[in-house]
Design a protein around this motif. Structure first.
Motif, PDB file in Angstrom:
ATOM      1  N   TRP A  14      31.387  46.229  53.392  1.00  0.00           N
ATOM      2  CA  TRP A  14      31.231  47.077  52.220  1.00  0.00           C
ATOM      3  C   TRP A  14      31.872  48.457  52.381  1.00  0.00           C
ATOM      4  N   ARG A  15      32.327  48.780  53.589  1.00  0.00           N
ATOM      5  CA  ARG A  15      33.018  50.067  53.765  1.00  0.00           C
ATOM      6  C   ARG A  15      34.454  50.027  53.238  1.00  0.00           C
ATOM      7  N   ARG A  16      34.970  48.836  53.014  1.00  0.00           N
ATOM      8  CA  ARG A  16      36.305  48.685  52.453  1.00  0.00           C
ATOM      9  C   ARG A  16      36.213  48.530  50.930  1.00  0.00           C
ATOM     10  N   ARG A  17      37.291  48.898  50.260  1.00  0.00           N
ATOM     11  CA  ARG A  17      37.316  48.752  48.805  1.00  0.00           C
ATOM     12  C   ARG A  17      37.265  47.272  48.415  1.00  0.00           C
ATOM     13  N   GLN A  18      36.577  47.012  47.331  1.00  0.00           N
ATOM     14  CA  GLN A  18      36.404  45.657  46.842  1.00  0.00           C
ATOM     15  C   GLN A  18      36.928  45.543  45.409  1.00  0.00           C
ATOM     16  N   ARG A  19      37.177  44.297  44.999  1.00  0.00           N
ATOM     17  CA  ARG A  19      37.476  43.984  43.590  1.00  0.00           C
ATOM     18  C   ARG A  19      36.316  43.130  43.099  1.00  0.00           C
ATOM     19  N   VAL A  20      35.443  43.761  42.342  1.00  0.00           N
ATOM     20  CA  VAL A  20      34.159  43.152  41.990  1.00  0.00           C
ATOM     21  C   VAL A  20      34.231  42.610  40.559  1.00  0.00           C
ATOM     22  N   ILE A  21      33.615  41.448  40.349  1.00  0.00           N
ATOM     23  CA  ILE A  21      33.443  40.904  39.000  1.00  0.00           C
ATOM     24  C   ILE A  21      31.968  40.590  38.808  1.00  0.00           C
ATOM     25  N   GLN A  22      31.390  41.191  37.789  1.00  0.00           N
ATOM     26  CA  GLN A  22      29.987  40.946  37.441  1.00  0.00           C
ATOM     27  C   GLN A  22      29.938  40.072  36.195  1.00  0.00           C
ATOM     28  N   THR A  23      29.209  38.963  36.277  1.00  0.00           N
ATOM     29  CA  THR A  23      29.011  38.085  35.135  1.00  0.00           C
ATOM     30  C   THR A  23      27.643  38.393  34.526  1.00  0.00           C
ATOM     31  N   ASN A  24      27.626  39.029  33.348  1.00  0.00           N
ATOM     32  CA  ASN A  24      26.369  39.303  32.658  1.00  0.00           C
ATOM     33  C   ASN A  24      25.929  38.019  31.947  1.00  0.00           C
ATOM     34  N   LEU A  25      24.837  37.453  32.415  1.00  0.00           N
ATOM     35  CA  LEU A  25      24.469  36.096  32.023  1.00  0.00           C
ATOM     36  C   LEU A  25      23.313  36.094  31.029  1.00  0.00           C
ATOM     37  N   ASP A  34      29.069  25.997  36.367  1.00  0.00           N
ATOM     38  CA  ASP A  34      29.415  25.083  37.461  1.00  0.00           C
ATOM     39  C   ASP A  34      29.757  25.976  38.660  1.00  0.00           C
ATOM     40  N   PRO A  35      28.901  26.037  39.691  1.00  0.00           N
ATOM     41  CA  PRO A  35      29.098  27.001  40.785  1.00  0.00           C
ATOM     42  C   PRO A  35      30.492  26.972  41.396  1.00  0.00           C
ATOM     43  N   GLU A  36      31.002  25.786  41.775  1.00  0.00           N
ATOM     44  CA  GLU A  36      32.319  25.730  42.410  1.00  0.00           C
ATOM     45  C   GLU A  36      33.412  26.185  41.457  1.00  0.00           C
ATOM     46  N   ARG A  37      33.323  25.766  40.198  1.00  0.00           N
ATOM     47  CA  ARG A  37      34.323  26.178  39.219  1.00  0.00           C
ATOM     48  C   ARG A  37      34.254  27.693  38.984  1.00  0.00           C
ATOM     49  N   LEU A  38      33.045  28.219  38.861  1.00  0.00           N
ATOM     50  CA  LEU A  38      32.879  29.657  38.631  1.00  0.00           C
ATOM     51  C   LEU A  38      33.497  30.472  39.756  1.00  0.00           C
ATOM     52  N   VAL A  39      33.171  30.141  40.997  1.00  0.00           N
ATOM     53  CA  VAL A  39      33.677  30.920  42.129  1.00  0.00           C
ATOM     54  C   VAL A  39      35.189  30.766  42.243  1.00  0.00           C
ATOM     55  N   GLY A  40      35.716  29.578  41.937  1.00  0.00           N
ATOM     56  CA  GLY A  40      37.166  29.411  41.919  1.00  0.00           C
ATOM     57  C   GLY A  40      37.819  30.303  40.868  1.00  0.00           C
ATOM     58  N   LEU A  45      40.922  35.173  39.396  1.00  0.00           N
ATOM     59  CA  LEU A  45      40.983  36.461  38.707  1.00  0.00           C
ATOM     60  C   LEU A  45      41.187  37.629  39.679  1.00  0.00           C
ATOM     61  N   GLY A  46      41.261  37.323  40.963  1.00  0.00           N
ATOM     62  CA  GLY A  46      41.523  38.360  41.960  1.00  0.00           C
ATOM     63  C   GLY A  46      40.292  39.046  42.495  1.00  0.00           C
ATOM     64  N   PRO A 333      33.670  33.035  32.882  1.00  0.00           N
ATOM     65  CA  PRO A 333      34.970  32.783  32.236  1.00  0.00           C
ATOM     66  C   PRO A 333      34.951  31.661  31.202  1.00  0.00           C
ATOM     67  N   ASP A 334      34.140  30.639  31.415  1.00  0.00           N
ATOM     68  CA  ASP A 334      34.108  29.523  30.463  1.00  0.00           C
ATOM     69  C   ASP A 334      33.422  29.871  29.149  1.00  0.00           C
ATOM     70  N   THR A 335      32.684  30.962  29.093  1.00  0.00           N
ATOM     71  CA  THR A 335      32.040  31.369  27.838  1.00  0.00           C
ATOM     72  C   THR A 335      32.738  32.571  27.198  1.00  0.00           C
ATOM     73  N   ILE A 336      33.768  33.094  27.846  1.00  0.00           N
ATOM     74  CA  ILE A 336      34.499  34.251  27.314  1.00  0.00           C
ATOM     75  C   ILE A 336      35.643  33.740  26.442  1.00  0.00           C
ATOM     76  N   SER A 337      35.616  34.085  25.179  1.00  0.00           N
ATOM     77  CA  SER A 337      36.614  33.558  24.242  1.00  0.00           C
ATOM     78  C   SER A 337      37.861  34.429  24.140  1.00  0.00           C
ATOM     79  N   ASP A 338      37.758  35.692  24.548  1.00  0.00           N
ATOM     80  CA  ASP A 338      38.893  36.611  24.414  1.00  0.00           C
ATOM     81  C   ASP A 338      39.775  36.512  25.663  1.00  0.00           C
TER      82      ASP A 338
END
Length: 638
Positions: A14-25, A34-40, A45-46, A333-338
Motif C-alpha cells: 500500500w506504500r506504492r501508488r495503486q489504480r483502484v476500482i470501486q464497484t458500488n453494488l 461472476d467473480p472470475e469474470r468481474l476480476v478479469g 480496465l487496468g 462492468p456488466d451492469t454499466i450501460s455507458d
C-alpha cells in the motif's frame, strides 16, 4: 496476466501508488456478479486494486452477528465473497473490503432503538423513506452506540477479517451524525463541561473528531487483533490536522464529484481533484493518498457517466498530483450501460501505468507556499494559481510556520488566521531572503506592518464601487509580460485598508511621493487628492514603493450611466496605495491594501487574474516551470 500475489494484509504494498476500482453494488444485482469474470474485467480496465462491499448496511457474506443484515440475494451453497477475494489474489489484484456502519435497517431499529441517532426533537433520521421499490427502511446509527461499536461493528469487522484474506479495509461514511441521544449528550458534557448545542453547527470544533477518534481507534485495534498488519483506509476530514492526537489509518482518501446535475450556476471548481489530493497529502505521511472520482454527473444521475472530456480531466488530476487514482463506478462492468465511462477508465489507467514507476518516490515541486484556511479557501487565488499554471503547496494550521522555508515565495490571503508563531516565522523568513505577498487587512502584528512598510496600522475605507486600480507598466515590467501594458485602469470594487502616501505624514516626517503615480504620467500633482486623508490615515514608510494606486468612485453605483456622462474621471489620480513593495532584510514584501482574492472570486475578469500573475511573477524572478498559459490547464511537477 499479472502473477498471483501473497494473500492477506501483510506487507507494504500500500506504500506504492495503486489504480483502484470501486464497484458500488446494489443487492438485487448480486446474481449478475461472476467473480472470475468481474476480476478479469477489473484487470482489463487496468485496475490493481478492487474495492468490494463486505459488511455494514448489508453483509455480503453469511454473517453470524445478530442484526448484521445479510444480503438476501447471495447465492445459496456458495460463498460469493470468498470467490471474489480468491479470484483477485489469483490474478494479482489487491482486495479492499468496504464496510459502512452508518445506517441499519428498520428491523434493527425496532429491536434496538438505542443504537440510532436522533435530532434535537428526539426523532430518528430516516433515510430513503419515499424511495420507490421494495427496500428495507434505513435509519442513521449513532457513532457512540452499540451498533457502531461492541454490538455489531466491532464483531462484524473481526468476523470478516478472520474469514477472508483482505488486503486492506475501507471504512465508508465514518462520520458522526448530529445526534442528540443521551449518550452523545453525556459524552459532550464530559468532554467540554457544557450541554450539547441544539444546532450541531454550534458544537465545539473538535467534537466531530473526538467521536471519530474514540470509535476508529478501537476499530483499528480490533483489526490488528483479527488480522495483524491489515492496513486501514479512512476518509480525510479537515479536523484531522488540528484535533486528531495521532494518525489512525495507514492511508487517507477523499472524494471529488463533478456534480453537473447541480446546474450551470453551481458547477464544481475544475481544480477540485488537484486540491483534495494536496490536502490529503498533508495528513498521509505513510503512503500516497487516494483521490476518489465518481463517474456520474451527480448522485441523482449516477447510472450514466460524465461526458468523457469532463471525466478524463477530473481523473487525470489525481495521478498528476501524486495521488493514487480511485475510480468509483455504479455497479459492475456488466451492469454499466455507458461504454464511454469504461473506456475512459481503461485508457487513463493505461497511461498511468506507463509512467507510475517514474513517479514512484518523487516529491512535488512547488515555488509558492499558499497559507490555506480550510474553513475559508481563497478561491480567487486558487483560480489564478491554477489558470496560470503556478506550482504551489499548501501551508495549513500549526505546521505552517515550520514549512515556510520550503518555498521561495509565500502567499498570505486576507483573513488567514495568523498566530504569534506564524507572524514571527514570516518575519524571519523574509529577513533571510523569502518573498511574501499579503492582501487586505493585515493581522495585528508589528512584524507584519514593519515588513509591509505601513506605519501605525491600517484604516478601513468605505466599500467602493465604480472605482479602479491604476497601474504603470513603465515602472513595473511584469505588467507588460502578462499583457497589461496598455491597460492602466483595472476595475475595482470593495474595501481598501487605507494607508497614506504624499501630503503630511502622521507623527511627523517628510511626505513621500508616489513613484508610479501622477508625476510619472504627467498628471497634476495629486497631493491635494490625499490631503484630507493624510491627517488621520496611517502612514507608509518612505522606503516602500507604490506599484498601484486607487482611482476612487466616479459616481454612486446607481448613477454610473446617468447624465452627466463621465467620459473622463473627476479624480483620475490619488496617492492612496493599493499595491506596495518593500525590501526587508534580504527579502521583499508585496502588500495589497485590498482583497484581490475577493475580486477574482466575485467577478473573475481576465485582467484580475493577469494582475495576480504579474504580482506572483514579481515575487518569483525564476520559476520551476515555464509554460504557455491556458485557463483550465492544471500543472504539477514532480
Amino acid at each position: 496476466m499479472e502473477k498471483s500475489i501473497e494473500k492477506g494484509g501483510a506487507g507494504l504494498w500500500w506504500r506504492r501508488r495503486q489504480r483502484v476500482i470501486q464497484t458500488n453494488l446494489q443487492v438485487r444485482d448480486t446474481e449478475k456478479i461472476d467473480p472470475e469474470r468481474l476480476v478479469g474485467q477489473i484487470q482489463e480496465l487496468g485496475g490493481t486494486t478492487l474495492v468490494f462491499n463486505v459488511g455494514g448496511i448489508y453483509a455480503w457474506y453469511p454473517s453470524e452477528i445478530p442484526y448484521h443484515h445479510v444480503n438476501e440475494y447471495l447465492p445459496r451453497g456458495r460463498d460469493l465473497l470468498a470467490e471474489v477475494v480468491g479470484s483477485c489474489h489469483e490474478r494479482g489484484i489487491r482486495f479492499v473490503g468496504r464496510f459502512d456502519f452508518s445506517k441499519a435497517d428498520d428491523r434493527a431499529y425496532q429491536a434496538h432503538p438505542e443504537w440510532f441517532a436522533y435530532d434535537a426533537d428526539g426523532k430518528p433520521y430516516i433515510v430513503g423513506a419515499t424511495r420507490p421499490g421494495e427496500w428495507s427502511l434505513l435509519y442513521t446509527t449513532c457513532i457512540n452506540s452499540g451498533y457502531w461499536n461492541d454490538q455489531v461493528a466491532f464483531p462484524a469487522l473481526t468476523e470478516a477479517l478472520r474469514r477472508y484474506e483482505m488486503d486492506a479495509v475501507f471504512l465508508n461514511a465514518p462520520f458522526p451524525s448530529r445526534c442528540h441521544c443521551e449518550v452523545c449528550e453525556r459524552l459532550y458534557f464530559d468532554a467540554y463541561g457544557l450541554g450539547l448545542p441544539t444546532d450541531g453547527a454550534d458544537a465545539a470544533p473538535s467534537w466531530r473528531t473526538r467521536q471519530m477518534e474514540w470509535n476508529l481507534t478501537e476499530m483499528k485495534r480490533r483489526m490488528e487483533a483479527a488480522r495483524p498488519g491489515t492496513p486501514l483506509i479512512l476518509y480525510h476530514w479537515p479536523e484531522q490536522s488540528d484535533y486528531l492526537s495521532e494518525q489512525i489509518g495507514e492511508m487517507v482518501c477523499s472524494e471529488s464529484q463533478n456534480v453537473l446535475s447541480r446546474g450551470l450556476g453551481r458547477l464544481s471548481d475544475n481544480w477540485e481533484p488537484n486540491m483534495t489530493a494536496k490536502l490529503c497529502a498533508l495528513d498521509s505521511p505513510l503512503a500516497p493518498p487516494y483521490g476518489i472520482i465518481h463517474s456520474s454527473p451527480g448522485m441523482d444521475w449516477r447510472h450514466t457517466g460524465l461526458p468523457p472530456a469532463e471525466y478524463r480531466m477530473w481523473l487525470s488530476q489525481v495521478p498528476a498530483a501524486g495521488a493514487s487514482l480511485w475510480h468509483s463506478v455504479t455497479g459492475v462492468p456488466d451492469t454499466i450501460s455507458d461504454g464511454r465511462l469504461l473506456e475512459s477508465v481503461r485508457s487513463l489507467n493505461e497511461k498511468i501505468k506507463a509512467q507510475e514507476d517514474a513517479m514512484e518516490g518523487t516529491d512535488p515541486v512547488a515555488d509558492i507556499g499558499l497559507l490555506y484556511d480550510r474553513g475559508a479557501p481563497p478561491k480567487g487565488w486558487l483560480r489564478a494559481l491554477h489558470d496560470r499554471q503556478y506550482l504551489f503547496g499548501l501551508l495549513v494550521g500549526d505546521a505552517a510556520a515550520d514549512g515556510l522555508e520550503n518555498y521561495p515565495m509565500v502567499l498570505l490571503p486576507e483573513g488567514y488566521p495568523v498566530t504569534d508563531a506564524l507572524a514571527a516565522a514570516l518575519e524571519a523568513y523574509v529577513r533571510r531572503g523569502g518573498a511574501l505577498l499579503t492582501e487586505g487587512k493585515l493581522a495585528p502584528y508589528d512584524a507584519l506592518f514593519a515588513m509591509s512598510g505601513i506605519r501605525s496600522g491600517q484604516k478601513a475605507g468605505e466599500s467602493l464601487s465604480a472605482a479602479y486600480i491604476r497601474t504603470d507598466a513603465a515602472a513595473w515590467k511584469e505588467l507588460k509580460d502578462v499583457g497589461l501594458s496598455d491597460t492602466p485602469l483595472i476595475g475595482f470594487r470593495g474595501k481598501v485598508w487605507v494607508a497614506a502616501k504624499g501630503g503630511a505624514v502622521p507623527g511627523g516626517g517628510a511626505a513621500n511621493t508616489c513613484e508610479s503615480g501622477p508625476a510619472a504620467n504627467g498628471a497634476p500633482d495629486s497631493a491635494a487628492n490625499t490631503a484630507a486623508l493624510a491627517p488621520t490615515a496611517p502612514a507608509v514608510s518612505a522606503a516602500a514603493t507604490t506599484l498601484a494606486t486607487l482611482v476612487p468612485s466616479f459616481a454612486p453605483l446607481d448613477a454610473v450611466g446617468a447624465p452627466p456622462e463621465r467620459a473622463s474621471l473627476p479624480t483620475p489620480y490619488t496617492d492612496i496605495p493599493l499595491i506596495l513593495e518593500q525590501v526587508y532584510g534580504k527579502g521583499r514584501v508585496l502588500t495589497l491594501t485590498f482583497s484581490l482574492d475577493s475580486l477574482i472570486r466575485s467577478f473573475g475578469l481576465g485582467e484580475h487574474v493577469l494582475l495576480a500573475s504579474a504580482l506572483l511573477d514579481r515575487c518569483l524572478p525564476a520559476k520551476s516551470l515555464e509554460i504557455r498559459h491556458y485557463p483550465g490547464l492544471i500543472a504539477n511537477l514532480h
